[in-house]
Write a protein that holds these residues in place. Sequence first.
Motif, PDB file in Angstrom:
ATOM      1  N   UNK A 148       0.810  -1.224   0.000  1.00  0.00           N
ATOM      2  CA  UNK A 148       0.000   0.000   0.000  1.00  0.00           C
ATOM      3  C   UNK A 148       0.842   1.273   0.000  1.00  0.00           C
ATOM      4  N   UNK A 149       1.841   1.314  -0.874  1.00  0.00           N
ATOM      5  CA  UNK A 149       2.604   2.552  -1.020  1.00  0.00           C
ATOM      6  C   UNK A 149       2.829   2.836  -2.503  1.00  0.00           C
ATOM      7  N   UNK A 150       3.607   3.871  -2.804  1.00  0.00           N
ATOM      8  CA  UNK A 150       3.795   4.230  -4.212  1.00  0.00           C
ATOM      9  C   UNK A 150       5.004   3.541  -4.831  1.00  0.00           C
ATOM     10  N   UNK A 151       5.381   2.425  -4.217  1.00  0.00           N
ATOM     11  CA  UNK A 151       6.488   1.640  -4.771  1.00  0.00           C
ATOM     12  C   UNK A 151       7.831   2.270  -4.513  1.00  0.00           C
ATOM     13  N   UNK A 152       7.985   2.865  -3.345  1.00  0.00           N
ATOM     14  CA  UNK A 152       9.248   3.543  -3.045  1.00  0.00           C
ATOM     15  C   UNK A 152       9.960   2.967  -1.825  1.00  0.00           C
ATOM     16  N   UNK A 153       9.528   1.760  -1.396  1.00  0.00           N
ATOM     17  CA  UNK A 153      10.187   1.200  -0.202  1.00  0.00           C
ATOM     18  C   UNK A 153      10.152  -0.319  -0.214  1.00  0.00           C
ATOM     19  N   UNK A 154      11.195  -0.894   0.381  1.00  0.00           N
ATOM     20  CA  UNK A 154      11.274  -2.353   0.539  1.00  0.00           C
ATOM     21  C   UNK A 154      11.538  -2.650   2.011  1.00  0.00           C
ATOM     22  N   UNK A 155      10.804  -3.629   2.529  1.00  0.00           N
ATOM     23  CA  UNK A 155      10.994  -4.009   3.935  1.00  0.00           C
ATOM     24  C   UNK A 155      11.959  -5.201   3.987  1.00  0.00           C
ATOM     25  N   UNK A 156      12.986  -5.049   4.803  1.00  0.00           N
ATOM     26  CA  UNK A 156      13.950  -6.141   4.993  1.00  0.00           C
ATOM     27  C   UNK A 156      13.733  -6.723   6.383  1.00  0.00           C
ATOM     28  N   UNK A 157      13.631  -8.033   6.458  1.00  0.00           N
ATOM     29  CA  UNK A 157      13.451  -8.696   7.764  1.00  0.00           C
ATOM     30  C   UNK A 157      14.466  -9.826   7.880  1.00  0.00           C
ATOM     31  N   UNK A 158      14.927 -10.039   9.093  1.00  0.00           N
ATOM     32  CA  UNK A 158      15.900 -11.111   9.301  1.00  0.00           C
ATOM     33  C   UNK A 158      15.780 -11.695  10.696  1.00  0.00           C
ATOM     34  N   UNK A 159      16.263 -12.933  10.795  1.00  0.00           N
ATOM     35  CA  UNK A 159      16.333 -13.596  12.093  1.00  0.00           C
ATOM     36  C   UNK A 159      17.638 -14.379  12.105  1.00  0.00           C
ATOM     37  N   UNK A 160      18.442 -14.197  13.136  1.00  0.00           N
ATOM     38  CA  UNK A 160      19.774 -14.795  13.160  1.00  0.00           C
ATOM     39  C   UNK A 160      20.002 -15.552  14.463  1.00  0.00           C
ATOM     40  N   UNK A 161      20.922 -16.499  14.456  1.00  0.00           N
ATOM     41  CA  UNK A 161      21.231 -17.205  15.716  1.00  0.00           C
ATOM     42  C   UNK A 161      21.760 -16.232  16.773  1.00  0.00           C
ATOM     43  N   UNK A 162      21.596 -16.591  18.022  1.00  0.00           N
ATOM     44  CA  UNK A 162      21.970 -15.700  19.127  1.00  0.00           C
ATOM     45  C   UNK A 162      23.464 -15.420  19.172  1.00  0.00           C
ATOM     46  N   UNK A 163      24.263 -16.338  18.595  1.00  0.00           N
ATOM     47  CA  UNK A 163      25.722 -16.182  18.700  1.00  0.00           C
ATOM     48  C   UNK A 163      26.292 -15.072  17.821  1.00  0.00           C
ATOM     49  N   UNK A 164      25.458 -14.472  17.022  1.00  0.00           N
ATOM     50  CA  UNK A 164      25.942 -13.435  16.087  1.00  0.00           C
ATOM     51  C   UNK A 164      26.306 -12.159  16.856  1.00  0.00           C
ATOM     52  N   UNK A 165      27.493 -11.619  16.543  1.00  0.00           N
ATOM     53  CA  UNK A 165      27.953 -10.412  17.243  1.00  0.00           C
ATOM     54  C   UNK A 165      27.574  -9.125  16.511  1.00  0.00           C
ATOM     55  N   UNK A 166      27.751  -9.123  15.204  1.00  0.00           N
ATOM     56  CA  UNK A 166      27.427  -7.908  14.458  1.00  0.00           C
ATOM     57  C   UNK A 166      26.852  -8.259  13.087  1.00  0.00           C
ATOM     58  N   UNK A 167      26.058  -7.316  12.571  1.00  0.00           N
ATOM     59  CA  UNK A 167      25.365  -7.550  11.293  1.00  0.00           C
ATOM     60  C   UNK A 167      25.580  -6.337  10.393  1.00  0.00           C
ATOM     61  N   UNK A 168      25.706  -6.586   9.126  1.00  0.00           N
ATOM     62  CA  UNK A 168      25.785  -5.495   8.155  1.00  0.00           C
ATOM     63  C   UNK A 168      24.910  -5.849   6.956  1.00  0.00           C
ATOM     64  N   UNK A 169      24.172  -4.851   6.474  1.00  0.00           N
ATOM     65  CA  UNK A 169      23.323  -5.093   5.300  1.00  0.00           C
ATOM     66  C   UNK A 169      23.883  -4.305   4.129  1.00  0.00           C
ATOM     67  N   UNK A 170      23.998  -4.980   3.006  1.00  0.00           N
ATOM     68  CA  UNK A 170      24.539  -4.358   1.800  1.00  0.00           C
ATOM     69  C   UNK A 170      23.468  -4.332   0.716  1.00  0.00           C
ATOM     70  N   UNK A 171      23.609  -3.374  -0.185  1.00  0.00           N
ATOM     71  CA  UNK A 171      22.654  -3.276  -1.294  1.00  0.00           C
ATOM     72  C   UNK A 171      23.426  -3.175  -2.604  1.00  0.00           C
ATOM     73  N   UNK A 172      22.938  -3.902  -3.610  1.00  0.00           N
ATOM     74  CA  UNK A 172      23.630  -3.874  -4.901  1.00  0.00           C
ATOM     75  C   UNK A 172      23.316  -2.567  -5.624  1.00  0.00           C
ATOM     76  N   UNK A 173      24.356  -1.903  -6.117  1.00  0.00           N
ATOM     77  CA  UNK A 173      24.105  -0.663  -6.873  1.00  0.00           C
ATOM     78  C   UNK A 173      23.777  -1.000  -8.329  1.00  0.00           C
ATOM     79  N   UNK A 174      23.675   0.007  -9.173  1.00  0.00           N
ATOM     80  CA  UNK A 174      23.246  -0.226 -10.567  1.00  0.00           C
ATOM     81  C   UNK A 174      24.219  -1.137 -11.332  1.00  0.00           C
ATOM     82  N   UNK A 175      25.494  -1.206 -10.875  1.00  0.00           N
ATOM     83  CA  UNK A 175      26.474  -2.067 -11.550  1.00  0.00           C
ATOM     84  C   UNK A 175      26.522  -3.466 -10.928  1.00  0.00           C
TER      85      UNK A 175
END
Lengths: 370, 232
Positions: A32-59
Amino acid sequence: MKRIITILFILSSFTWLIAYETPFFRAKDRPYDKGDAIILEWKLPAAIDSVQILKADSLGVYQPLFIPTEGETSFVDQDLSYDTDYQYRLLAFSSTDADSLQLSAYAVTKQNWFYLDKLAYLLMLIILSAAIIYYILAAKRGKEFFIRRISGLDSMEEAIGRATEKGKPILFVPGVSELGDIQTLSSLSILSQLAYRAAEYNTEIIVPCRFSMVLSAAREVVKEAYLKAGRSDAFREESIFYLTDDQFGFVAGIDGIIVREEPAANFFLGSFYAESLILAETGLSTGAIQTAGTANAHQLPFFVVSCDYTLIGEELFAASAYLSRDAQQVGSLKGHDFGKLLVIVLILVGVALEIAGISWLKSFLMGAGA
Amino acid sequence: MKRNIPLILAFLAGLLMIVSEFIPHRPFSNMVETLEEWFMIIAGFSIVLGLASLLQMNYQKISTKAENWGYHLACVIAFAVMVIIGALWGMEDQPGLLGQGEKIISWLGKKPFDYTYDNALVPLSATMFSLLAFFIASAAYRAFIIRTFESNLLMISAVIVILGRTGFGTMLTSWIPENYRFWQLPVLADFIMQYPNTAAQRAILISASLGIIGSSLRIILGIERSYLGGDK
């Protein structure tokens, strides 16, 4: 014995399966939006210390997008283009495990046909509009409605009379906003009535404008009013003039007019900001009869203190109907009153439901319907 | 016909704006931005009208040597100077007819237009704005004179809020035990601002919003047309 061991082994396997949290990372188009957003969801094991999310650019090269804080499990990537494929990668690092976790997801942005979170606004708008149209039609059929007295508008005759007696002009400031502001339009509607009466009394009216668009509209309004009053010969185009776009330059210009010309009546109607008190206090110092009105609630106290009459909020929008006494416009004011009743009922029901621990009405009205 | 075309346009534009508020799909999704751009284009053209009005009014005062005509002359001179230096050397990164004006920048420190703007207009605007401090004092004095029950209430709440926002107010009531914390001036001031004040402001905002809906509807339906100049 063998059987018991087998059963225990199967049971322990199930327990392990339940206890183990399958990590996931998914991307989905925000509904229900104008196509300008994406929702990212994740679930990880408890042992994880840090997380980083990357996005692919036009290349197709993955660039850092977001570093979630501990406990965060979702992120909304906004300001995207519609109908576009977006690829994401989640990198999770653990100091205890040798390997890092890498998960990928992609989604396509889609434009939808309705903002579901605005459903409550739409319903309110339909109900209010229906009520206003109903009362307008009722007024058209000849039904008469009572409207309470608005002393600020009743004083208009008094102000014009005083200006005529003293042989001084009337100053009308249509606010400091552009023509696109509904307050400016309401102000110009009042100007139309005021100019008509000023023309009848043969009193000069001065209208300084901050924007050229307002100047153009104000000139047309005053000219038509003089024409309607049969005094087109008395209309002076140069009395409605442009000063400057600069906010305080505009104030300085008006203050100069107030001090030099000493108008007998000042009208400050429209949208005002920091300049409201400077204008009103300067007007007060010359002893002019002052009427002000704005829907900017934070400026109202200044006008109340320094002006003889103040139109508060909705009174500014009701002024045109009140002054013209046009049956249809007066009917629309009754529609406002219905709106007020509706809001009061919603507030009372909402408070009662919240006290009872029921929150659906509040969530619905706040746009959580999506 | 002269009146009908603007009314039809107002109806269509108003309807489109309402529809685009609820439909996120194109072409409605970018309708607001498009119409705003159109408005900016029209406003750009209308600047000429404003300038013509400014020069006409001032010229009239100067030519007839009206009272205080010197101020009008100063206005025209200031206007001409800004136009000339803006046209010759441009402003900020934009070049003028004589280019970027490196020589004059090395002398003044910045372009003449920017220099005049920063050293004349900005201080003058600040001067006007600073007048507010004195006007607030005189207005507050008048507002706080106790005449009626309401002005009495206003005075009491104003004193609480003013004191509650200062260190002196904190010091005055810091002896009040924690169980009666509500009566400490800073807490009382926060209460007044957060509840009675917010409630009153929201009441005005709600009624103004309803007024806006009603006015907009009257304009869209063509019932309210005095902003166009008249009824005919």
